[in-house]
Design a protein around this motif. Structure first.
Motif, PDB file in Angstrom:
ATOM      1  N   VAL A  24      -4.458   7.171   8.551  1.00 51.08           N
ATOM      2  CA  VAL A  24      -4.912   7.414   9.922  1.00 51.08           C
ATOM      3  C   VAL A  24      -5.903   6.330  10.338  1.00 51.08           C
ATOM      4  CG1 VAL A  24      -6.221   8.976  11.409  1.00 51.08           C
ATOM      5  CG2 VAL A  24      -4.490   9.887   9.848  1.00 51.08           C
ATOM      6  N   GLU A  25      -6.817   6.001   9.442  1.00 52.36           N
ATOM      7  CA  GLU A  25      -7.843   5.008   9.749  1.00 52.36           C
ATOM      8  C   GLU A  25      -7.241   3.628  10.021  1.00 52.36           C
ATOM      9  OE1 GLU A  25     -11.775   2.956   7.653  1.00 52.36           O
ATOM     10  OE2 GLU A  25     -10.775   4.668   6.710  1.00 52.36           O
ATOM     11  N   VAL A  26      -6.211   3.271   9.258  1.00 56.43           N
ATOM     12  CA  VAL A  26      -5.631   1.928   9.360  1.00 56.43           C
ATOM     13  C   VAL A  26      -4.370   1.944  10.231  1.00 56.43           C
ATOM     14  CG1 VAL A  26      -5.005  -0.110   7.972  1.00 56.43           C
ATOM     15  CG2 VAL A  26      -6.542   1.572   7.033  1.00 56.43           C
ATOM     16  N   GLN A  27      -4.149   3.016  10.958  1.00 57.34           N
ATOM     17  CA  GLN A  27      -2.920   3.191  11.739  1.00 57.34           C
ATOM     18  C   GLN A  27      -2.587   2.009  12.653  1.00 57.34           C
ATOM     19  OE1 GLN A  27      -3.414   5.265  15.332  1.00 57.34           O
ATOM     20  NE2 GLN A  27      -1.834   3.781  15.856  1.00 57.34           N
ATOM     21  N   PRO A  28      -3.533   1.442  13.408  1.00 56.37           N
ATOM     22  CA  PRO A  28      -3.156   0.314  14.279  1.00 56.37           C
ATOM     23  C   PRO A  28      -2.635  -0.891  13.498  1.00 56.37           C
ATOM     24  CG  PRO A  28      -5.280   1.235  14.939  1.00 56.37           C
ATOM     25  CD  PRO A  28      -4.941   1.841  13.612  1.00 56.37           C
ATOM     26  N   VAL A  29      -3.223  -1.151  12.335  1.00 62.00           N
ATOM     27  CA  VAL A  29      -2.779  -2.277  11.501  1.00 62.00           C
ATOM     28  C   VAL A  29      -1.373  -2.026  10.971  1.00 62.00           C
ATOM     29  CG1 VAL A  29      -3.290  -3.649   9.434  1.00 62.00           C
ATOM     30  CG2 VAL A  29      -5.160  -2.763  10.839  1.00 62.00           C
ATOM     31  N   LEU A  30      -1.131  -0.820  10.488  1.00 60.93           N
ATOM     32  CA  LEU A  30       0.191  -0.487   9.950  1.00 60.93           C
ATOM     33  C   LEU A  30       1.248  -0.499  11.045  1.00 60.93           C
ATOM     34  CD1 LEU A  30      -0.881   2.381   7.541  1.00 60.93           C
ATOM     35  CD2 LEU A  30      -0.215   0.061   6.921  1.00 60.93           C
ATOM     36  N   LEU A 220      -0.010  -9.263   9.935  1.00 58.87           N
ATOM     37  CA  LEU A 220      -1.201  -8.518  10.307  1.00 58.87           C
ATOM     38  C   LEU A 220      -2.319  -9.520  10.531  1.00 58.87           C
ATOM     39  CD1 LEU A 220      -3.095  -6.928   7.331  1.00 58.87           C
ATOM     40  CD2 LEU A 220      -1.013  -8.187   6.912  1.00 58.87           C
ATOM     41  N   PRO A 221      -3.342  -9.183  11.303  1.00 57.67           N
ATOM     42  CA  PRO A 221      -4.444 -10.112  11.533  1.00 57.67           C
ATOM     43  C   PRO A 221      -5.223 -10.372  10.236  1.00 57.67           C
ATOM     44  CG  PRO A 221      -4.429  -8.364  13.182  1.00 57.67           C
ATOM     45  CD  PRO A 221      -3.483  -7.955  12.106  1.00 57.67           C
ATOM     46  N   GLU A 222      -5.623 -11.595  10.017  1.00 55.66           N
ATOM     47  CA  GLU A 222      -6.415 -11.921   8.825  1.00 55.66           C
ATOM     48  C   GLU A 222      -7.700 -11.114   8.799  1.00 55.66           C
ATOM     49  OE1 GLU A 222      -9.477 -13.552   6.411  1.00 55.66           O
ATOM     50  OE2 GLU A 222      -9.510 -13.634   8.613  1.00 55.66           O
ATOM     51  N   TYR A 228      -7.308  -3.445   4.976  1.00 54.20           N
ATOM     52  CA  TYR A 228      -5.999  -3.017   4.478  1.00 54.20           C
ATOM     53  C   TYR A 228      -6.016  -2.862   2.958  1.00 54.20           C
ATOM     54  CZ  TYR A 228      -1.176  -3.622   2.896  1.00 54.20           C
ATOM     55  OH  TYR A 228       0.029  -3.484   2.243  1.00 54.20           O
ATOM     56  N   LEU A 229      -6.479  -3.878   2.247  1.00 55.83           N
ATOM     57  CA  LEU A 229      -6.364  -3.850   0.792  1.00 55.83           C
ATOM     58  C   LEU A 229      -7.369  -2.915   0.127  1.00 55.83           C
ATOM     59  CD1 LEU A 229      -8.751  -5.754  -0.762  1.00 55.83           C
ATOM     60  CD2 LEU A 229      -7.535  -7.527   0.485  1.00 55.83           C
ATOM     61  N   THR A 230      -8.456  -2.551   0.833  1.00 54.55           N
ATOM     62  CA  THR A 230      -9.449  -1.651   0.233  1.00 54.55           C
ATOM     63  C   THR A 230      -9.223  -0.191   0.566  1.00 54.55           C
ATOM     64  OG1 THR A 230     -10.941  -2.022   2.114  1.00 54.55           O
ATOM     65  CG2 THR A 230     -11.256  -3.404   0.159  1.00 54.55           C
ATOM     66  N   ARG A 231      -8.230   0.121   1.391  1.00 53.89           N
ATOM     67  CA  ARG A 231      -8.001   1.505   1.771  1.00 53.89           C
ATOM     68  C   ARG A 231      -6.630   2.038   1.370  1.00 53.89           C
ATOM     69  NH1 ARG A 231     -11.844  -0.545   4.577  1.00 53.89           N
ATOM     70  NH2 ARG A 231     -13.455   0.687   5.641  1.00 53.89           N
ATOM     71  N   VAL A 267      -1.812 -13.037   8.636  1.00 47.43           N
ATOM     72  CA  VAL A 267      -1.267 -12.797   7.300  1.00 47.43           C
ATOM     73  C   VAL A 267       0.230 -12.550   7.460  1.00 47.43           C
ATOM     74  CG1 VAL A 267      -1.335 -11.344   5.237  1.00 47.43           C
ATOM     75  CG2 VAL A 267      -3.439 -11.811   6.516  1.00 47.43           C
ATOM     76  N   ARG A 268       1.058 -13.278   6.709  1.00 48.16           N
ATOM     77  CA  ARG A 268       2.501 -13.171   6.855  1.00 48.16           C
ATOM     78  C   ARG A 268       3.142 -12.838   5.514  1.00 48.16           C
ATOM     79  NH1 ARG A 268       3.034 -19.120   9.584  1.00 48.16           N
ATOM     80  NH2 ARG A 268       1.600 -18.776  11.357  1.00 48.16           N
ATOM     81  N   PHE A 269       4.104 -11.941   5.549  1.00 49.70           N
ATOM     82  CA  PHE A 269       4.876 -11.623   4.355  1.00 49.70           C
ATOM     83  C   PHE A 269       6.259 -11.151   4.760  1.00 49.70           C
ATOM     84  CE2 PHE A 269       3.095  -7.582   5.608  1.00 49.70           C
ATOM     85  CZ  PHE A 269       4.046  -6.629   5.267  1.00 49.70           C
ATOM     86  N   THR A 270       7.148 -11.102   3.792  1.00 46.00           N
ATOM     87  CA  THR A 270       8.502 -10.629   4.037  1.00 46.00           C
ATOM     88  C   THR A 270       8.687  -9.246   3.420  1.00 46.00           C
ATOM     89  OG1 THR A 270       9.402 -12.864   4.076  1.00 46.00           O
ATOM     90  CG2 THR A 270      10.959 -11.067   3.649  1.00 46.00           C
ATOM     91  N   ALA A 271       9.158  -8.319   4.222  1.00 46.59           N
ATOM     92  CA  ALA A 271       9.486  -6.976   3.732  1.00 46.59           C
ATOM     93  C   ALA A 271      10.952  -6.971   3.320  1.00 46.59           C
ATOM     94  CB  ALA A 271       9.231  -5.936   4.814  1.00 46.59           C
ATOM     95  N   ALA A 272      11.188  -6.872   2.015  1.00 45.14           N
ATOM     96  CA  ALA A 272      12.552  -6.840   1.489  1.00 45.14           C
ATOM     97  C   ALA A 272      12.990  -5.386   1.378  1.00 45.14           C
ATOM     98  CB  ALA A 272      12.614  -7.523   0.123  1.00 45.14           C
TER      99      ALA A 272
END
Length: 282
Positions: A24-30, A220-222, A228-231, A267-272
Motif C-alpha cells: 500500500v505504501e509503495v503503491q504509486p511506484v508499483l 521506476l524513478p531512481e 522500493y528495496l527497503t520495503r 531505473v530500468r529492467f526487463t520483466a521476463a
C-alpha cells in the motif's frame, strides 16, 4: 514479493501485516513499474468479448480500475485479494476516482463465487501464491461462464529476472536469515516452468491453453529505488525488524548492487514473464 516458504495461513497473516502494508505504501511506484503489464491486460479485455471481468490477486486495484474505466457502462470489473490493507486501499481509490469497480477481500482459491459469474478472468502477477493451484484454478473455472477467457501474466524464472533477486543476493552476507527460494513452492517464481502451468490449467478444467514468453521494459524513478528495496521482497521484510546499523549497511550494499540498472534519473529492467491464455470449455 516471494512468500514461497510460507503456509497458506502464514501467507494470509503476512499479506494482512507488513507485506500488505508495504505494498500500500509503495503503491504509486508499483503502479508505474507494472503499467506496461497492466496495459497488456486492459488491451486483452478491450479486444475480447468479456464484459464481466474478475481480477485475481488485484492488490491495491490498479489493473481492476484500469479495466473498469475501459469498460465504462458496457461492463464491470471485480477485484479479489487476500490482503485487507490492499483491498481497503483499492476501495478508497475507486471511491476517490468515482470508478465503479468492486472489490472482494477473500482467497480466490476457496471463495464461494456465484457459478458462471464472469466471462473474463485476468491477473497481473497475482496467481502464483495459492497453496493448491489446481483447486484455485478449478474454483475460478466454477466462477466462469462457458467460453469465458482466462488471461494472466506470471513471472518466468528467477534466472531470467535478475533485477527481482538483486537485493537478496547482495544482502545475503549481511542477512544470513533470508529464506531460500524453492522453485516448486508457491511464490513469485512458482510458474517459471510453463509445462507446470499447462498441467495445472488442464487438471483444473481449462482448455485452449496458450503460453507465450513476453519481455517487457519496466521503469521506476531512481529517487524511489531505496524505498522500493527497503520495503518489498525478502530483504524488505527482514529490514522491518533490523537495527539501525544493520539497516544502514544493507541499504548501502544493496543500493550499489542496483547500479547496472540505474540510468540517470530512471531505473530500468526487463520483466521476463509468461502471457497465459485459456478458455472455459462449453
Amino acid at each position: 514479493m516471494d512468500l514461497g516458504q510460507r503456509t497458506d495461513d502464514e501467507q494470509t497473516k503476512l499479506w494482512n501485516g507488513p507485506a500488505g502494508r508495504a505494498w500500500v505504501e509503495v503503491q504509486p511506484v508499483l503502479d508505474q513499474m507494472f503499467e506496461p503489464l497492466e496495459d497488456l491486460l486492459v488491451a486483452a479485455v478491450a479486444t475480447g468479448a468479456g464484459s464481466r471481468v474478475l481480477d485475481v490477486g488485484c492488490g491495491t486495484g490498479g489493473t481492476t480500475l484500469a479495466v473498469a474505466r475501459r469498460l465504462g457502462a458496457k461492463g464491470s470489473c471485480t477485484g479479489i485479494d487476500i490482503s485487507d490493507p490492499m483491498i481497503t486501499a483499492a476501495r478508497a481509490r475507486a471511491e476517490r476516482e468515482g470508478t465503479p469497480a468492486s472489490f472482494i477481500r477473500a482467497d480466490a482459491q476457496s471463495h464461494a463465487f456465484a457459478p458462471a459469474r464472469f466471462d473474463m478472468i485476468i491477473s497481473r502477477l497475482g496467481v502464483m501464491f495459492f497453496a493448491d493451484f489446481v483447486r484455485a484454478f478449478a474454483n475460478l473455472r466454477h466462477a466462469a461462464t462457458e467460453g469465458a477467457q482466462l488471461r494472466f501474466i506470471a513471472w518466468r524464472s528467477a534466472a531470467e529476472n535478475p533485477f527481482m533477486t538483486t537485493a537478496e543476493r547482495a544482502a545475503a552476507p549481511l542477512l544470513p536469515n533470508i529464506p531460500a527460494r524453492r522453485p516448486d513452492a508457491p511464490g513469485q517464481f512458482a510458474f517459471a516452468d510453463q509445462r507446470r502451468v499447462r498441467r495445472i490449467l488442464q487438471e483444473s478444467g481449462w482448455a485452449g491453453i496458450d503460453i507465450r514468453p513476453i519481455d517487457i521494459a519496466c521503469t521506476l524513478p531512481e529517487t524511489e529505488l531505496v524505498r522500493y528495496l527497503t520495503r518489498l521482497g525478502p530483504v524488505g521484510l527482514i529490514l522491518h525488524a533490523a537495527d539501525d546499523r544493520t539497516r544502514a549497511e544493507v541499504i548501502e550494499v544493496v543500493r550499489a548492487a542496483f547500479a547496472p540498472y540505474v540510468h540517470g534519473a530512471e531505473v530500468r529492467f526487463t520483466a521476463a514473464c509468461w502471457m497465459v491464455g485459456a478458455r472455459a470449455p462449453s
